[in-house]
Design an enzyme around this catalytic site. Structure first.
Site, PDB file in Angstrom:
ATOM      1  N   ARG A 108      -3.164  13.304 -13.320  1.00  0.00           N
ATOM      2  CA  ARG A 108      -3.321  12.457 -12.656  1.00  0.00           C
ATOM      3  C   ARG A 108      -1.724  12.157 -13.758  1.00  0.00           C
ATOM      4  NH1 ARG A 108      -4.396   6.715 -10.426  1.00  0.00           N
ATOM      5  NH2 ARG A 108      -4.757   7.465  -8.543  1.00  0.00           N
ATOM      6  N   HIS A 135       0.241  12.288  -3.588  1.00  0.00           N
ATOM      7  CA  HIS A 135      -0.842  11.660  -4.031  1.00  0.00           C
ATOM      8  C   HIS A 135      -1.763  12.429  -3.072  1.00  0.00           C
ATOM      9  CE1 HIS A 135      -3.890   9.510  -5.268  1.00  0.00           C
ATOM     10  NE2 HIS A 135      -3.960   8.803  -5.108  1.00  0.00           N
ATOM     11  N   GLN A 138      -5.448  11.677  -2.022  1.00  0.00           N
ATOM     12  CA  GLN A 138      -5.651   9.976  -0.910  1.00  0.00           C
ATOM     13  C   GLN A 138      -5.307  10.938   0.613  1.00  0.00           C
ATOM     14  OE1 GLN A 138      -6.243   7.070  -2.435  1.00  0.00           O
ATOM     15  NE2 GLN A 138      -6.209   6.710   0.140  1.00  0.00           N
ATOM     16  N   ASP A 228       1.976   0.596   0.725  1.00  0.00           N
ATOM     17  CA  ASP A 228       1.521   0.766  -0.489  1.00  0.00           C
ATOM     18  C   ASP A 228       1.979  -0.495  -1.161  1.00  0.00           C
ATOM     19  OD1 ASP A 228       0.334   1.701  -2.425  1.00  0.00           O
ATOM     20  OD2 ASP A 228       1.849   3.977  -3.111  1.00  0.00           O
ATOM     21  N   CYS A 269      -4.277   2.628   0.222  1.00  0.00           N
ATOM     22  CA  CYS A 269      -4.726   3.763  -0.657  1.00  0.00           C
ATOM     23  C   CYS A 269      -5.052   2.279  -1.553  1.00  0.00           C
ATOM     24  CB  CYS A 269      -3.264   4.572  -1.588  1.00  0.00           C
ATOM     25  SG  CYS A 269      -1.756   3.661  -1.871  1.00  0.00           S
ATOM     26  N   ARG A 297     -12.855   8.906  -0.626  1.00  0.00           N
ATOM     27  CA  ARG A 297     -12.420   9.327  -2.112  1.00  0.00           C
ATOM     28  C   ARG A 297     -13.088  10.141  -3.053  1.00  0.00           C
ATOM     29  NH1 ARG A 297      -7.274   7.701  -4.231  1.00  0.00           N
ATOM     30  NH2 ARG A 297      -7.250  10.519  -5.079  1.00  0.00           N
TER      31      ARG A 297
HETATM   32  N1  NVA Z   1       2.048   4.764  -4.793  1.00  0.00           N
HETATM   33  C1  NVA Z   1       1.026   3.756  -6.108  1.00  0.00           C
HETATM   34  C2  NVA Z   1       0.012   4.652  -5.811  1.00  0.00           C
HETATM   35  C3  NVA Z   1      -1.477   4.368  -6.135  1.00  0.00           C
HETATM   36  C4  NVA Z   1      -3.185   5.069  -6.079  1.00  0.00           C
HETATM   37  C5  NVA Z   1       0.964   4.543  -7.803  1.00  0.00           C
HETATM   38  O1  NVA Z   1       2.077   5.653  -7.967  1.00  0.00           O
HETATM   39  O2  NVA Z   1       1.429   3.461  -7.995  1.00  0.00           O
HETATM   40  N1   CP Z   2      -5.572   4.961  -3.648  1.00  0.00           N
HETATM   41  C1   CP Z   2      -5.858   5.603  -6.126  1.00  0.00           C
HETATM   42  O1   CP Z   2      -5.566   7.099  -5.564  1.00  0.00           O
HETATM   43  O2   CP Z   2      -6.721   4.586  -6.670  1.00  0.00           O
HETATM   44  P1   CP Z   2      -7.015   5.271  -8.169  1.00  0.00           P
HETATM   45  O3   CP Z   2      -5.733   4.478  -8.870  1.00  0.00           O
HETATM   46  O4   CP Z   2      -8.029   3.822  -8.638  1.00  0.00           O
HETATM   47  O5   CP Z   2      -7.170   5.954  -9.008  1.00  0.00           O
END
Ligand code: NVA
Ligand code: CP
Length: 310
Positions: A108, A135, A138, A228, A269, A297
């Site tokens: 990540r 992502h 997800q 989101d 998400c 998840r």
């Molecule tokens: N768009 C958000 C998704 C988090 C799961 C981010 O990248 O922070």
């Molecule tokens: N939805 C998601 O990816 O959550 P986290 O950022 O907590 O992993």
């Protein structure tokens, strides 16, 4: 034709056929039933799994960790502050070192190129746990949740309301285009999806992929409304600007009740900023499936690891 994903990386749903995506979703449902029945497995017995995180995470990190524990693998959490990645050692070298020791790598972080480079040089399956532009794990959880609620994916109308150019919107667009779900993005002009991605998805999709600025028009007939955060990780400096831009794209009860259907579900998400992209009442309503989605998840990430390693 039998589906075999062994040895494959999971970097974006763009790389997978609808049959392969269905295979992972079916496996996810089976693994969910197995877990619910209290059966511990050994499908990943003895596998060592590296969990690389440049950005923070609750769900993704926990899903990978618990999935490993459930099926006999050994997860190792590696925060970017603890290892040499990017700072003292380039991605290519880190990839080759990890590939000599681990059986699979989750990443990540910021750049999609990093997860691609890890996959290219490690020689083991690499799974994308979120980048600035995608992502995909997800979306598998979101689709499992849709199947649980509607019994199908094909022909559903999914409307995403919010930042139309972020990783979630991109990942959903790709997934919907693959699975014949009609996908509508509702956002201000300034935050519309990347034109190249839109064209690429429209070129192969059998469903409609649309951008509708007006949120009330966009949500008509929606089976699911998805939103989101307005400010994604790494974009904290844009908070004020985003709040101004996205003010009218909040998912509140007025918007949620404008679909013309009483079966519409709410998806997110998570993590959510209640009072910004969604109001507390919608988030807490019985149409909100966000915690099923979060649980899913675990089952979908487990399926991705099992499909590509076991
Ligand atoms: N768009 C958000 C998704 C988090 C799961 C981010 O990248 O922070
Ligand atoms: N939805 C998601 O990816 O959550 P986290 O950022 O907590 O992993």
């Amino acid at each position: 034709m039998a589906i075999n994903l062994k040895g494959r990386s999971f970097l974006t749903l763009m790389d997978f056929t609808p049959d392969e995506i269905n295979y992972m979703l079916k496996l996810s449902a089976d693994l969910k039933s197995k877990k619910r029945a209290g059966i511990r497995g050994n499908l990943l017995a003895g596998k060592n799994i590296a969990l690389l995180f440049e950005k923070s995470s609750t769900r993704t990190r926990c899903a990978f960790t618990v999935a490993c524990n459930d099926e006999g693998a050994f997860p190792e959490y590696l925060n970017k502050n603890d290892i040499q990645l990017g700072a003292k050692e380039d991605v290519k070298d880190t990839a080759r070192v990890l590939g000599r020791m681990f059986d699979g790598i989750e990443f990540r972080g910021f750049k999609q190129e990093t997860v691609e480079e890890l996959a290219k040089y490690s020689g083991v399956p690499v799974w994308n746990g979120l980048t600035d532009v995608d992502h995909p794990t997800q979306v598998l959880a979101d689709f499992l949740t849709l199947i649980e609620n509607f019994g199908k994916l094909k022909g559903l109308n999914l409307v995403y309301v919010g930042d139309g150019r972020n990783n979630m919107s991109n990942a959903l667009m790709i997934g919907c285009a693959k699975m014949e779900i009609n996908y509508t993005v509702s956002c201000p002009k300034e935050l519309e999806p990347d034109k190249n991605l839109l064209e690429k998805c429209r070129a192969f999709s059998k469903s409609k992929i649309e951008v509708v600025n007006n949120p009330k028009d966009a949500v008509k007939n929606a089976d699911a409304i998805y939103t989101d955060v307005w400010v994604s990780m790494g974009e904290e400096a844009l908070k004020e600007e985003r709040h101004k831009l996205l003010h009218d794209w909040q998912v509140n009860s007025e918007l949620f009740n404008s679909t013309g259907k009483d079966t519409t579900i709410f998806l997110h998400c998570l993590p959510a900023v209640k009072g910004s992209e969604v109001t507390e009442d919608v988030f807490e309503s019985d149409r909100s499936k966000v915690f099923d989605e979060a649980e899913n998840r675990l089952h979908t990430i487990k399926a991705v690891m099992v499909a590509t390693l076991a």
